[in-house]
Design a protein around this motif. Sequence first.
Motif, PDB file in Angstrom:
ATOM      1  N   GLY A   1       0.803  -1.213   0.000  1.00  0.00           N
ATOM      2  CA  GLY A   1       0.000   0.000   0.000  1.00  0.00           C
ATOM      3  C   GLY A   1       0.834   1.259   0.000  1.00  0.00           C
ATOM      4  O   GLY A   1       0.354   2.321   0.402  1.00  0.00           O
ATOM      5  N   SER A   2       2.072   1.159  -0.482  1.00  0.00           N
ATOM      6  CA  SER A   2       3.005   2.281  -0.423  1.00  0.00           C
ATOM      7  C   SER A   2       3.039   3.060  -1.733  1.00  0.00           C
ATOM      8  O   SER A   2       2.309   2.771  -2.688  1.00  0.00           O
ATOM      9  CB  SER A   2       4.405   1.750  -0.124  1.00  0.00           C
TER      10      SER A   2
ATOM     11  N   HIS B   1      -3.722  -4.933   0.379  1.00  0.00           N
ATOM     12  CA  HIS B   1      -2.914  -4.151   1.318  1.00  0.00           C
ATOM     13  C   HIS B   1      -3.309  -4.517   2.736  1.00  0.00           C
ATOM     14  O   HIS B   1      -4.476  -4.766   3.040  1.00  0.00           O
ATOM     15  CB  HIS B   1      -3.083  -2.649   1.076  1.00  0.00           C
TER      16      HIS B   1
ATOM     17  N   ILE C   1      -5.051   2.539   3.654  1.00  0.00           N
ATOM     18  CA  ILE C   1      -4.308   3.420   2.755  1.00  0.00           C
ATOM     19  C   ILE C   1      -4.364   4.830   3.320  1.00  0.00           C
ATOM     20  O   ILE C   1      -5.435   5.377   3.568  1.00  0.00           O
ATOM     21  CB  ILE C   1      -4.904   3.404   1.331  1.00  0.00           C
TER      22      ILE C   1
ATOM     23  N   GLY D   1      -3.878   7.170  -5.782  1.00  0.00           N
ATOM     24  CA  GLY D   1      -4.567   6.585  -4.638  1.00  0.00           C
ATOM     25  C   GLY D   1      -5.955   7.142  -4.436  1.00  0.00           C
ATOM     26  O   GLY D   1      -6.915   6.400  -4.187  1.00  0.00           O
TER      27      GLY D   1
ATOM     28  N   LEU E   1      -9.500  -2.900  -4.368  1.00  0.00           N
ATOM     29  CA  LEU E   1      -8.638  -2.747  -3.203  1.00  0.00           C
ATOM     30  C   LEU E   1      -9.206  -3.552  -2.044  1.00  0.00           C
ATOM     31  O   LEU E   1     -10.356  -3.338  -1.634  1.00  0.00           O
ATOM     32  CB  LEU E   1      -8.510  -1.273  -2.795  1.00  0.00           C
TER      33      LEU E   1
ATOM     34  N   GLN F   1      -8.387  -4.758   1.899  1.00  0.00           N
ATOM     35  CA  GLN F   1      -7.597  -4.577   3.119  1.00  0.00           C
ATOM     36  C   GLN F   1      -7.712  -5.834   3.969  1.00  0.00           C
ATOM     37  O   GLN F   1      -8.816  -6.251   4.331  1.00  0.00           O
ATOM     38  CB  GLN F   1      -8.084  -3.356   3.896  1.00  0.00           C
TER      39      GLN F   1
END
Length: 476
Positions: A228-229, A255, A259, A303, A321, A323
């Motif tokens: 998530g970078s 991720h 985020i 993002g 996405l 998590q």
Amino acid sequence: MHGDHLEIVCGCVIAGAGPAGMGLLFNALKSGAMPDLAKEGLIIVDASPSPGTGRLGEYHITANSVGDVFLDCLRDPALRDVFEPLEHSPAYWRIRRQAQSAPQLSDVAELLAEASTLVLDFIVAHYGVQLWRSTTVTEIVNGGEEYQVWVEADGRSWRIRCRSVVLNLGGVQDPQHLLNSLADQKLALSPSAHIQSADALLRMNAVQLRDYFAPTLASDGRVTVVGGSHSAFSMLENLADALEFAGLKEVTLVHRSQIRLFYESTEAAVTAGYRFDEQRDVCPISGRVNRSGGLRYRALDIGREALSCGRIGKTGVRVNLFQTENGPQGHFESARAALAESAVVVQCTGYQPRLPTLTYANGGPIKLLEVKGGLDSDPSGCPLDISGQRLYGLHLFGLGAGLGVDPRLGSESSFDGRIYGVWQFHHDASGAVIDAVVARLQEPMQEPVSLSRKLLPDREGHRMPFLWPTLVNANS
């Protein structure tokens, strides 16, 4: 074990002349510490065969800091005369024109390589520093009061005996590290999945990316990015731009944690409608929101777009996405299914330090203790071994190592990774290391050693400045 070798004694060895090592040298000049650092002899060892190039310029992404952050690394009265030739540098003026926007890494690399050449030439001429190019560090032996740094060049080996070692040889992305991290979360990949590092893919141009992913796209294989970078969102953009018209319709991003987005101030975050914790997400020194852990500039744009509408930039490529830790309901199960079905998994989960063999004087191996994002080290970069013993005199703070959150460095308290970046290397991070190295050099040894260098061939005529390797986050 090592056969015939030559030996030299000095005060300090800087192993690796990349962003971290050069940041320390820049800072030593700015702070006036160079005379103390070089008093007992300073040797810089780097594997680079030629100056002015390196992996930093190979990445096809923008920096995660504005150009002025990099200019600030050069902006000091003590360095004015050293950097005067940069007034004629095209790279310098390109960065100046992008002072308030994020420049391409190729421009940053060119500027920093030119500046490094000037600094290295200056400290050799004025402080007797030795530069050893095309020289590989093979082993470091901890002997308590001194270290033995074994190096190889031109088929010969040398042993450098010194009080302190600053070791920053860059970072690597180990696929096993990704597998272990996923296993800790009770996640796994398909046995047929191909793991590819972001470090390799971000150095590919569009044609190379299309060639690499052609078999996957032809078979409708799933592509998943893990992380998530900054690099993860840069990776999404590069894949979408290169592969949309080759058939890529969707990418999955898995991720672990939320985020986070970076803002210069709490006012800017509020204006953007971004929700944050005023106690945990704000750096108490700079007032910035998510200073260490937030997406910046181009990655921030990607993002926000991904979070708001599920698209990658201005392309038509969708992104899902998921998590995996404390995420919305169903995210963990969706992530597990995506990973199990993926043909290619892109590793964007940080770096591990590139290390030579590390041993104690009795021959026992040294294994350094790792924490999230790097090594478990003190504020001056001295690491712990797995038994909890601090290795004083050994300092690592570059890519794959980093430093823990410290009041002097500044960070948000919610950030639990390691801090590293070009600006930090040139300022607070290297400052703590310089102080520790100089203090150690000034301590009397119980058994002083001779400083004779008579066994060492004269390498002055062969010196060359060193490269700037892999990119690191330029946190400011």
